[in-house]
Design a protein around this motif. Sequence first.
Motif, PDB file in Angstrom:
ATOM      1  N   THR A  43     -14.237  -0.192 -34.226  1.00  0.00           N
ATOM      2  CA  THR A  43     -14.890  -0.989 -33.182  1.00  0.00           C
ATOM      3  C   THR A  43     -16.207  -0.298 -32.844  1.00  0.00           C
ATOM      4  O   THR A  43     -16.226   0.923 -32.648  1.00  0.00           O
ATOM      5  CB  THR A  43     -14.011  -1.050 -31.914  1.00  0.00           C
ATOM      6  OG1 THR A  43     -12.705  -1.487 -32.296  1.00  0.00           O
ATOM      7  CG2 THR A  43     -14.575  -2.006 -30.882  1.00  0.00           C
ATOM      8  N   GLY A  70      -2.816   0.525 -33.802  1.00  0.00           N
ATOM      9  CA  GLY A  70      -3.709   0.497 -34.972  1.00  0.00           C
ATOM     10  C   GLY A  70      -4.942   1.294 -34.624  1.00  0.00           C
ATOM     11  O   GLY A  70      -6.050   0.766 -34.537  1.00  0.00           O
ATOM     12  N   GLU A  92      -1.142   4.766 -35.983  1.00  0.00           N
ATOM     13  CA  GLU A  92      -1.967   4.389 -37.138  1.00  0.00           C
ATOM     14  C   GLU A  92      -1.134   4.545 -38.406  1.00  0.00           C
ATOM     15  O   GLU A  92      -0.487   5.562 -38.603  1.00  0.00           O
ATOM     16  CB  GLU A  92      -3.219   5.289 -37.168  1.00  0.00           C
ATOM     17  CG  GLU A  92      -4.026   5.240 -38.430  1.00  0.00           C
ATOM     18  CD  GLU A  92      -4.494   3.834 -38.826  1.00  0.00           C
ATOM     19  OE1 GLU A  92      -5.027   3.093 -37.990  1.00  0.00           O
ATOM     20  OE2 GLU A  92      -4.295   3.472 -40.011  1.00  0.00           O
ATOM     21  N   ILE A 118       3.228   0.027 -36.826  1.00  0.00           N
ATOM     22  CA  ILE A 118       3.265  -0.465 -35.444  1.00  0.00           C
ATOM     23  C   ILE A 118       4.613  -1.137 -35.130  1.00  0.00           C
ATOM     24  O   ILE A 118       5.106  -1.070 -33.997  1.00  0.00           O
ATOM     25  CB  ILE A 118       2.069  -1.425 -35.167  1.00  0.00           C
ATOM     26  CG1 ILE A 118       1.883  -1.651 -33.672  1.00  0.00           C
ATOM     27  CG2 ILE A 118       2.195  -2.747 -35.908  1.00  0.00           C
ATOM     28  CD1 ILE A 118       1.459  -0.451 -32.912  1.00  0.00           C
TER      29      ILE A 118
HETATM   30  N1  SAH Z   1      -8.411   0.285 -33.344  1.00  0.00           N
HETATM   31  C1  SAH Z   1      -9.382   0.944 -34.204  1.00  0.00           C
HETATM   32  C2  SAH Z   1      -9.241   0.495 -35.661  1.00  0.00           C
HETATM   33  C3  SAH Z   1      -9.341  -0.982 -35.924  1.00  0.00           C
HETATM   34  S1  SAH Z   1      -9.041  -1.376 -37.620  1.00  0.00           S
HETATM   35  C4  SAH Z   1     -10.750   0.667 -33.650  1.00  0.00           C
HETATM   36  O1  SAH Z   1     -10.828  -0.097 -32.692  1.00  0.00           O
HETATM   37  O2  SAH Z   1     -11.743   1.179 -34.147  1.00  0.00           O
HETATM   38  C5  SAH Z   1      -7.275  -1.704 -37.599  1.00  0.00           C
HETATM   39  C6  SAH Z   1      -6.433  -0.440 -37.837  1.00  0.00           C
HETATM   40  O3  SAH Z   1      -5.041  -0.814 -37.881  1.00  0.00           O
HETATM   41  C7  SAH Z   1      -6.719   0.264 -39.141  1.00  0.00           C
HETATM   42  O4  SAH Z   1      -6.990   1.619 -38.915  1.00  0.00           O
HETATM   43  C8  SAH Z   1      -5.439   0.095 -39.958  1.00  0.00           C
HETATM   44  O5  SAH Z   1      -5.182   1.152 -40.842  1.00  0.00           O
HETATM   45  C9  SAH Z   1      -4.396  -0.025 -38.876  1.00  0.00           C
HETATM   46  N2  SAH Z   1      -3.174  -0.717 -39.305  1.00  0.00           N
HETATM   47  C10 SAH Z   1      -3.080  -1.781 -40.123  1.00  0.00           C
HETATM   48  N3  SAH Z   1      -1.794  -2.178 -40.255  1.00  0.00           N
HETATM   49  C11 SAH Z   1      -1.047  -1.326 -39.483  1.00  0.00           C
HETATM   50  C12 SAH Z   1       0.337  -1.240 -39.159  1.00  0.00           C
HETATM   51  N4  SAH Z   1       1.216  -2.103 -39.656  1.00  0.00           N
HETATM   52  N5  SAH Z   1       0.743  -0.288 -38.306  1.00  0.00           N
HETATM   53  C13 SAH Z   1      -0.160   0.584 -37.758  1.00  0.00           C
HETATM   54  N6  SAH Z   1      -1.484   0.549 -38.022  1.00  0.00           N
HETATM   55  C14 SAH Z   1      -1.932  -0.391 -38.872  1.00  0.00           C
END
Ligand code: SAH
Length: 213
Positions: A43, A70, A92, A118
């Motif tokens: 983000t 995430g 994550e 998650i």
């Molecule tokens: N929240 C962060 C990243 C956003 S991108 C920000 O705001 O910058 C979404 C993130 O979710 C990625 O890092 C990805 O690896 C993670 N992700 C995707 N599927 C997931 C899951 N099933 N469980 C946990 N994390 C996951």
Amino acid sequence: MSLISLSAGEHLKNNINKKKIEMALSKLLTFNNPKNHLEQYPTDPSTAAYLVFMAAMDGNIEGKKILDAGAGTGVLSFSALMLGADEVVAVEIDREQLMVLEENLRKFRNIRIVIGNISDVEERFDTAICNPPFGAVIRDSDLPFLDIIFRNCKNIYLLHNYKNRDFILEYAKKRGRVLREEKITISIPRMYSHHTKNYEKLDCILIWAESSS
Ligand code: SAH
């Protein structure tokens, strides 16, 4: 009125403003070996600071137990910790981001980094801060996020693709109530081979919802 209820919180009072958060976020490490299938996009600092600052103004960050669902590189966790969260759990799935998360969040003590899915989160939280995969690469990859944040968290701050606005609002209304909805434009850096510009703009929906569970 008591002194405590006079301000949105100590940290807001202590002049931790949005600009300061943005500046700190802009110095953090970004994704290590980013993965398109996980929709790993950080983000942008302005949006991350805005999302968490608004949550803080609503009284849902300071002194609260927070789930960063995430977490990616930890920008939302970092913002919540700057604004006085009691404890942040950053979940994550990608082990390759562990070092990044540890480094980015090392100055805070009240952070727990969990490398895992998650869907496996069982604890309860006061607040969820969440910029999940939007389900653009793997269909429905956003659904486990929606399920867990509405099941386990009271107040939810969720960013999603504006294209899915109707779905998100309907979902949130089924599982609670929507307290605020905003359209914002986020900035996505060039990260993957399908990107053609240095930055892409993307319209997003940002909601504050209260879960009924
Ligand atoms: N929240 C962060 C990243 C956003 S991108 C920000 O705001 O910058 C979404 C993130 O979710 C990625 O890092 C990805 O690896 C993670 N992700 C995707 N599927 C997931 C899951 N099933 N469980 C946990 N994390 C996951």
